[in-house]
Write a protein that holds these residues in place. Structure first.
Motif, PDB file in Angstrom:
ATOM      1  N   UNK A 121       0.807  -1.215   0.000  1.00  0.00           N
ATOM      2  CA  UNK A 121       0.000   0.000   0.000  1.00  0.00           C
ATOM      3  C   UNK A 121       0.844   1.270   0.000  1.00  0.00           C
ATOM      4  N   UNK A 122       2.148   1.134   0.208  1.00  0.00           N
ATOM      5  CA  UNK A 122       3.048   2.284   0.261  1.00  0.00           C
ATOM      6  C   UNK A 122       3.916   2.352  -0.992  1.00  0.00           C
ATOM      7  N   UNK A 123       4.328   3.566  -1.310  1.00  0.00           N
ATOM      8  CA  UNK A 123       5.369   3.727  -2.317  1.00  0.00           C
ATOM      9  C   UNK A 123       6.680   3.256  -1.684  1.00  0.00           C
ATOM     10  N   UNK A 124       7.367   2.357  -2.357  1.00  0.00           N
ATOM     11  CA  UNK A 124       8.597   1.795  -1.823  1.00  0.00           C
ATOM     12  C   UNK A 124       9.789   2.203  -2.685  1.00  0.00           C
ATOM     13  N   UNK A 244      13.008   8.899 -11.018  1.00  0.00           N
ATOM     14  CA  UNK A 244      11.828   8.800 -11.866  1.00  0.00           C
ATOM     15  C   UNK A 244      10.581   8.788 -10.998  1.00  0.00           C
ATOM     16  N   UNK A 245       9.550   9.526 -11.402  1.00  0.00           N
ATOM     17  CA  UNK A 245       8.261   9.529 -10.711  1.00  0.00           C
ATOM     18  C   UNK A 245       7.241   8.816 -11.585  1.00  0.00           C
ATOM     19  N   UNK A 246       6.619   7.774 -11.014  1.00  0.00           N
ATOM     20  CA  UNK A 246       5.655   6.955 -11.770  1.00  0.00           C
ATOM     21  C   UNK A 246       4.548   6.514 -10.827  1.00  0.00           C
ATOM     22  N   UNK A 247       3.295   6.568 -11.292  1.00  0.00           N
ATOM     23  CA  UNK A 247       2.152   6.453 -10.400  1.00  0.00           C
ATOM     24  C   UNK A 247       2.088   5.107  -9.678  1.00  0.00           C
ATOM     25  N   UNK A 248       2.512   4.029 -10.291  1.00  0.00           N
ATOM     26  CA  UNK A 248       2.412   2.715  -9.655  1.00  0.00           C
ATOM     27  C   UNK A 248       3.439   2.525  -8.551  1.00  0.00           C
ATOM     28  N   UNK A 249       4.696   2.914  -8.846  1.00  0.00           N
ATOM     29  CA  UNK A 249       5.782   2.642  -7.901  1.00  0.00           C
ATOM     30  C   UNK A 249       6.210   3.851  -7.088  1.00  0.00           C
ATOM     31  N   UNK A 250       5.844   5.050  -7.499  1.00  0.00           N
ATOM     32  CA  UNK A 250       6.231   6.250  -6.758  1.00  0.00           C
ATOM     33  C   UNK A 250       7.487   6.877  -7.322  1.00  0.00           C
ATOM     34  N   UNK A 251       8.584   6.788  -6.562  1.00  0.00           N
ATOM     35  CA  UNK A 251       9.856   7.385  -6.977  1.00  0.00           C
ATOM     36  C   UNK A 251      10.909   6.293  -7.061  1.00  0.00           C
ATOM     37  N   UNK A 252      11.604   6.244  -8.169  1.00  0.00           N
ATOM     38  CA  UNK A 252      12.617   5.225  -8.410  1.00  0.00           C
ATOM     39  C   UNK A 252      13.950   5.882  -8.750  1.00  0.00           C
ATOM     40  N   UNK A 253      15.024   5.500  -8.064  1.00  0.00           N
ATOM     41  CA  UNK A 253      16.345   6.051  -8.330  1.00  0.00           C
ATOM     42  C   UNK A 253      16.990   5.371  -9.530  1.00  0.00           C
TER      43      UNK A 253
END
Length: 281
Positions: A121-124, A244-253
């Motif tokens: 349920x959280x952005x990881x 990167x900002x993406x709605x499913x995963x949140x923020x990805x380095x």
């Protein structure tokens, strides 16, 4: 289950035909939303983006397409699918009804809701390697049309094949002016010292809700300044971080681009802020 114009049908049902504008011409929009235990995260922003995109593409907005109606249709689909206690991604498709000719001026619409469960349920923040490269076979066209959530994803699909064939997790897209636009997966942010930079909408990046939320979080912070400006590919290797900002995963380095390896501190910082914002949205 799938919600097609209010009728709930099984995932394996046949519900499109060869005259459908979504299938035949790629004439449609898809708004991707995150739903956690029945709560649609940032729903008002998603709704306003969908309505604005429909107007730009001259789709006829039905009188019943209120924010309350579409939210309830999404939640009803989740309930009937037995996913109320889960975190899911809902894909909300809107497209002109079946038409026999491409020049038909009838722009009345149908809608379709598709669901996919999420692991958390959280952005990881993923700590695994995430190497990217430029994708230069095709280019994004700078301008408003590229900012819309249009169904057609030919460029992204061919770019994904290139990434897999060459061992990359993702690729950075360029526009026809050879400026950085975003990645195959989402909006790109570049951090150098106390400045964070992201491509402007005029360059053709997706004008999605998570991009807006991350920009708002940066603007509220006391540590960083945000700049929406064109980014040259030569700037990428000079950055401290790319994320990167993406709605499913949140923020990805992004961990590596060519010979440059990047830090993760800024991304982790704003991921925590994003989870807090999502919780109270």
């Amino acid at each position: 289950m799938i919600n097609f114009d209010g009728e709930l049908i099984s995932d394996s049902s046949s519900y499109l035909n060869a005259e459908n504008s979504l299938f035949a011409r790629g004439d449609g929009l898809v708004e991707v939303v995150r739903v956690v235990q029945g709560k649609v995260v940032f729903w008002e922003d998603h709704y306003l983006r969908l309505m604005a995109s429909m107007r730009i593409l001259r789709m006829e907005i039905p009188m019943n397409f209120t924010m309350e109606f579409l939210e309830e249709e999404l939640k009803r689909t989740i309930r009937e699918s037995g996913l109320t206690d889960k975190a899911v991604v809902g894909r909300f498709y809107v497209f002109p009804r079946n038409t026999k000719v491409s020049g038909d001026t009838d722009r009345s619409v149908s809608y379709l809701i598709q669901l996919k469960t999420l692991s958390s349920p959280f952005y990881l923040h993923e700590d695994s390697p995430y190497e990217v490269d430029l994708y230069k076979d095709f280019y994004v066209q700078a301008g408003m049309l590229s900012t819309l959530p249009i169904v057609s994803r030919v460029l992204e699909n061919t770019g994904s094949v290139y990434a897999r064939e060459n061992g990359y997790a993702d690729c950075i897209l360029l526009n026809d002016l050879k400026n950085v636009v975003q990645t195959l997966k989402g909006n790109l942010f570049l951090a150098v010292n106390n400045k964070i930079k992201t491509p402007p909408l005029a360059d053709g990046c997706q004008n999605n809700v998570l991009r807006k939320k991350v920009i708002e979080l940066i603007e509220k912070s006391q540590e960083y300044d945000i700049e929406e400006a064109s980014i040259s590919p030569f700037e990428l290797q000079k950055a401290d971080e790319l994320f990167i900002a993406e709605i499913s995963s949140g923020i990805r380095s992004v961990t590596r681009y060519r010979r440059t390896e990047f830090k993760k501190e800024v991304a982790v910082n704003f991921l925590g802020k994003l989870n807090a914002a999502a919780r109270f949205s």
